[in-house]
Design a protein around this motif. Structure first.
Motif, PDB file in Angstrom:
ATOM      1  N   PHE A   1      -1.990  -5.526   5.025  1.00 35.23           N
ATOM      2  CA  PHE A   1      -2.889  -5.421   6.178  1.00 35.23           C
ATOM      3  C   PHE A   1      -4.228  -6.099   5.900  1.00 35.23           C
ATOM      4  O   PHE A   1      -4.797  -5.958   4.813  1.00 35.23           O
ATOM      5  N   SER A   2      -4.699  -6.808   6.926  1.00 35.06           N
ATOM      6  CA  SER A   2      -5.981  -7.502   6.833  1.00 35.06           C
ATOM      7  C   SER A   2      -6.585  -7.561   8.230  1.00 35.06           C
ATOM      8  O   SER A   2      -5.853  -7.561   9.229  1.00 35.06           O
ATOM      9  N   ARG A   3      -7.918  -7.606   8.282  1.00 33.00           N
ATOM     10  CA  ARG A   3      -8.559  -7.800   9.589  1.00 33.00           C
ATOM     11  C   ARG A   3      -8.583  -9.283   9.937  1.00 33.00           C
ATOM     12  O   ARG A   3      -8.940  -9.662  11.042  1.00 33.00           O
TER      13      ARG A   3
ATOM     14  N   HIS B   1      -5.154  -5.551   1.858  1.00 39.76           N
ATOM     15  CA  HIS B   1      -5.206  -6.911   1.316  1.00 39.76           C
ATOM     16  C   HIS B   1      -5.818  -6.960  -0.077  1.00 39.76           C
ATOM     17  O   HIS B   1      -5.444  -7.797  -0.906  1.00 39.76           O
ATOM     18  N   LYS B   2      -6.751  -6.037  -0.365  1.00 33.29           N
ATOM     19  CA  LYS B   2      -7.373  -6.049  -1.701  1.00 33.29           C
ATOM     20  C   LYS B   2      -6.352  -5.666  -2.764  1.00 33.29           C
ATOM     21  O   LYS B   2      -6.323  -6.245  -3.848  1.00 33.29           O
ATOM     22  N   THR B   3      -5.538  -4.681  -2.464  1.00 37.49           N
ATOM     23  CA  THR B   3      -4.495  -4.285  -3.421  1.00 37.49           C
ATOM     24  C   THR B   3      -3.511  -5.435  -3.620  1.00 37.49           C
ATOM     25  O   THR B   3      -3.114  -5.741  -4.743  1.00 37.49           O
TER      26      THR B   3
ATOM     27  N   ILE C   1       1.359   1.964  -0.987  1.00 38.89           N
ATOM     28  CA  ILE C   1       0.860   1.628  -2.328  1.00 38.89           C
ATOM     29  C   ILE C   1      -0.650   1.863  -2.409  1.00 38.89           C
ATOM     30  O   ILE C   1      -1.178   2.272  -3.423  1.00 38.89           O
TER      31      ILE C   1
ATOM     32  N   GLY D   1      -4.716   0.264  -1.092  1.00 42.21           N
ATOM     33  CA  GLY D   1      -5.623   1.134  -1.841  1.00 42.21           C
ATOM     34  C   GLY D   1      -6.335   2.148  -0.961  1.00 42.21           C
ATOM     35  O   GLY D   1      -5.819   2.580   0.082  1.00 42.21           O
ATOM     36  N   GLY D   2      -7.541   2.460  -1.407  1.00 46.28           N
ATOM     37  CA  GLY D   2      -8.301   3.555  -0.819  1.00 46.28           C
ATOM     38  C   GLY D   2      -8.630   3.373   0.655  1.00 46.28           C
ATOM     39  O   GLY D   2      -8.652   4.352   1.418  1.00 46.28           O
ATOM     40  N   GLN D   3      -8.868   2.135   1.076  1.00 49.47           N
ATOM     41  CA  GLN D   3      -9.199   1.915   2.491  1.00 49.47           C
ATOM     42  C   GLN D   3      -7.983   2.180   3.365  1.00 49.47           C
ATOM     43  O   GLN D   3      -8.058   2.905   4.363  1.00 49.47           O
ATOM     44  N   LEU D   4      -6.862   1.583   2.985  1.00 49.32           N
ATOM     45  CA  LEU D   4      -5.641   1.760   3.784  1.00 49.32           C
ATOM     46  C   LEU D   4      -5.202   3.226   3.757  1.00 49.32           C
ATOM     47  O   LEU D   4      -4.747   3.774   4.778  1.00 49.32           O
TER      48      LEU D   4
ATOM     49  N   ILE E   1      -9.124   5.197  -8.120  1.00 50.14           N
ATOM     50  CA  ILE E   1      -7.868   4.479  -8.344  1.00 50.14           C
ATOM     51  C   ILE E   1      -8.095   3.145  -9.059  1.00 50.14           C
ATOM     52  O   ILE E   1      -7.149   2.472  -9.436  1.00 50.14           O
TER      53      ILE E   1
ATOM     54  N   ARG F   1      -4.092 -14.023   8.129  1.00 50.12           N
ATOM     55  CA  ARG F   1      -3.747 -14.611   6.824  1.00 50.12           C
ATOM     56  C   ARG F   1      -2.541 -15.519   6.980  1.00 50.12           C
ATOM     57  O   ARG F   1      -1.604 -15.213   7.725  1.00 50.12           O
TER      58      ARG F   1
ATOM     59  N   ALA G   1      -1.723   6.527  -8.711  1.00 50.67           N
ATOM     60  CA  ALA G   1      -2.350   7.146  -9.879  1.00 50.67           C
ATOM     61  C   ALA G   1      -3.864   7.171  -9.678  1.00 50.67           C
ATOM     62  O   ALA G   1      -4.440   6.213  -9.155  1.00 50.67           O
TER      63      ALA G   1
ATOM     64  N   GLY H   1     -12.270  -3.304  -9.612  1.00 49.61           N
ATOM     65  CA  GLY H   1     -10.830  -3.340  -9.323  1.00 49.61           C
ATOM     66  C   GLY H   1      -9.967  -3.126 -10.564  1.00 49.61           C
ATOM     67  O   GLY H   1      -8.741  -3.052 -10.453  1.00 49.61           O
TER      68      GLY H   1
ATOM     69  N   PRO I   1      -3.474  -0.955  11.439  1.00 49.75           N
ATOM     70  CA  PRO I   1      -2.439  -0.419  10.557  1.00 49.75           C
ATOM     71  C   PRO I   1      -1.788   0.845  11.113  1.00 49.75           C
ATOM     72  O   PRO I   1      -0.581   1.029  10.960  1.00 49.75           O
TER      73      PRO I   1
HETATM   74  N1  LIG Z   1      -4.337   3.385  -9.302  1.00 51.75           N
HETATM   75  C1  LIG Z   1      -3.383   2.961  -8.499  1.00 51.75           C
HETATM   76  O1  LIG Z   1      -2.229   3.450  -8.561  1.00 51.75           O
HETATM   77  C2  LIG Z   1      -3.699   1.949  -7.447  1.00 51.75           C
HETATM   78  C3  LIG Z   1      -2.812   1.764  -6.375  1.00 51.75           C
HETATM   79  C4  LIG Z   1      -3.155   0.864  -5.374  1.00 51.75           C
HETATM   80  C5  LIG Z   1      -4.346   0.153  -5.440  1.00 51.75           C
HETATM   81  N2  LIG Z   1      -5.183   0.331  -6.491  1.00 51.75           N
HETATM   82  C6  LIG Z   1      -6.441  -0.398  -6.576  1.00 51.75           C
HETATM   83  O2  LIG Z   1      -7.201  -0.191  -5.403  1.00 51.75           O
HETATM   84  C7  LIG Z   1      -8.077  -1.298  -5.239  1.00 51.75           C
HETATM   85  C8  LIG Z   1      -8.112  -1.731  -3.779  1.00 51.75           C
HETATM   86  O3  LIG Z   1      -8.457  -0.632  -2.952  1.00 51.75           O
HETATM   87  P1  LIG Z   1      -9.514  -0.826  -1.746  1.00 51.75           P
HETATM   88  O4  LIG Z   1      -9.732   0.511  -1.140  1.00 51.75           O
HETATM   89  O5  LIG Z   1     -10.692  -1.580  -2.253  1.00 51.75           O
HETATM   90  O6  LIG Z   1      -8.775  -1.823  -0.754  1.00 51.75           O
HETATM   91  P2  LIG Z   1      -7.347  -1.826   0.021  1.00 51.75           P
HETATM   92  O7  LIG Z   1      -7.201  -0.596   0.840  1.00 51.75           O
HETATM   93  O8  LIG Z   1      -6.264  -2.179  -0.928  1.00 51.75           O
HETATM   94  O9  LIG Z   1      -7.549  -3.101   0.936  1.00 51.75           O
HETATM   95  C9  LIG Z   1      -8.681  -3.210   1.753  1.00 51.75           C
HETATM   96  C10 LIG Z   1      -8.445  -4.335   2.727  1.00 51.75           C
HETATM   97  O10 LIG Z   1      -7.413  -3.965   3.642  1.00 51.75           O
HETATM   98  C11 LIG Z   1      -7.716  -4.474   4.929  1.00 51.75           C
HETATM   99  N3  LIG Z   1      -7.988  -3.341   5.829  1.00 51.75           N
HETATM  100  C12 LIG Z   1      -8.615  -2.170   5.559  1.00 51.75           C
HETATM  101  N4  LIG Z   1      -8.731  -1.414   6.681  1.00 51.75           N
HETATM  102  C13 LIG Z   1      -8.147  -2.133   7.672  1.00 51.75           C
HETATM  103  C14 LIG Z   1      -7.966  -1.907   9.059  1.00 51.75           C
HETATM  104  N5  LIG Z   1      -8.415  -0.777   9.653  1.00 51.75           N
HETATM  105  N6  LIG Z   1      -7.337  -2.856   9.776  1.00 51.75           N
HETATM  106  C15 LIG Z   1      -6.868  -3.991   9.183  1.00 51.75           C
HETATM  107  N7  LIG Z   1      -7.042  -4.265   7.881  1.00 51.75           N
HETATM  108  C16 LIG Z   1      -7.664  -3.344   7.135  1.00 51.75           C
HETATM  109  C17 LIG Z   1      -8.977  -5.321   4.764  1.00 51.75           C
HETATM  110  O11 LIG Z   1      -8.521  -6.631   4.393  1.00 51.75           O
HETATM  111  P3  LIG Z   1      -9.382  -7.973   4.702  1.00 51.75           P
HETATM  112  O12 LIG Z   1     -10.582  -7.873   3.816  1.00 51.75           O
HETATM  113  O13 LIG Z   1      -8.451  -9.089   4.353  1.00 51.75           O
HETATM  114  O14 LIG Z   1      -9.723  -7.916   6.165  1.00 51.75           O
HETATM  115  C18 LIG Z   1      -9.660  -4.653   3.582  1.00 51.75           C
HETATM  116  O15 LIG Z   1     -10.573  -5.484   2.899  1.00 51.75           O
HETATM  117  C19 LIG Z   1      -7.565  -2.392  -6.140  1.00 51.75           C
HETATM  118  O16 LIG Z   1      -8.451  -2.528  -7.242  1.00 51.75           O
HETATM  119  C20 LIG Z   1      -6.225  -1.887  -6.634  1.00 51.75           C
HETATM  120  O17 LIG Z   1      -5.927  -2.300  -7.948  1.00 51.75           O
HETATM  121  C21 LIG Z   1      -4.887   1.222  -7.505  1.00 51.75           C
END
Ligand SMILES: NC(=O)c1ccc[n+]([C@@H]2O[C@H](COP(=O)([O-])OP(=O)(O)OC[C@H]3O[C@@H](n4cnc5c(N)ncnc54)[C@H](OP(=O)(O)O)[C@@H]3O)[C@@H](O)[C@H]2O)c1
Length: 175
Positions: free
Chosen positions: A75-77, A52-54, A112, A114-117, A16, A80, A9, A21, A94
């Protein structure tokens, strides 16, 4: 081959979550008896993928871990430690991991977020479908649906549904 489906969403302006967060704004479309196809979608996958943030956000919900029937990869760098939840912590690229997962036997895979993945997997050409629910709100700032520099990719519209709460759901496949 197994499909990777981003089911997520976002606000009208493509966020997102709030900068901290927060996803409280998703509740503006809460309606008794309406799950926007979530249960049906969840029953159609056997695997989930999370950054990992999600994962940390999910753990912060005041409910038991919600993905008990699927295989879950976080997924995490960083390396864990295993925890009490049914998840596998992946300290590997990933894209390489998901490419290999898609070759294995199994059902569809829910990305699922988030934006990074999302961007890592989109840029590697590994996202097959997107089911995007647009919530009728402009947040102005927040965590983007695709972080960093997503590649230009074209998508075809397979289905769309509009709800009286203002949520519009679009089902895109790779164009
Ligand atoms: N609206 C919705 O439906 C929805 C759905 C999903 C998520 N969300 C929200 O999205 C937010 C999180 O999104 P985000 O973009 O900040 O983070 P994210 O993609 O959920 O997670 C980022 C983390 O993933 C790991 N990562 C990222 N790229 C990587 C790579 N190339 N290799 C290995 N690990 C990698 C790292 O973990 P480490 O820091 O541990 O290294 C990084 O800090 C949350 O607030 C969540 O609630 C909303």
């Amino acid at each position: 081959m197994r499909k990777v489906q981003l089911y997520i969403a976002a606000s009208i302006d493509g966020y997102i979550a709030r900068p901290d967060g927060g996803i409280d704004w998703l509740s503006m479309v809460d309606k008794k008896g309406e799950d926007y196809g979530y249960q049906e979608f969840f029953a159609s996958v056997d695997t989930t993928l999370m950054g990992h943030k999600t994962y940390r956000e999910v753990l912060g919900f005041d409910v038991p871990f919600p993905y008990m029937t699927t295989a879950n990869y976080v997924f995490s760098r960083q390396k864990r430690q295993p925890d009490d939840n049914p998840v596998h912590h992946i300290n590997d690229d990933p894209a390489a991991f998901v490419r290999s997962l898609k070759q294995q036997k199994g059902g569809n895979i829910w990305l699922i977020g988030g934006g990074q993945l999302n961007t890592v997997l989109l840029n590697a050409g590994l996202v097959d479908e997107m089911i995007l629910s647009v919530i009728p709100i402009v947040l102005g700032e927040g965590i983007p649906l695709f972080a960093g520099q997503p590649k230009e990719t074209k998508w075809g519209l397979k289905e769309h549904r509009a709800f009286d709460t203002g949520l519009v759901q679009m089902w895109y496949h790779k164009g």
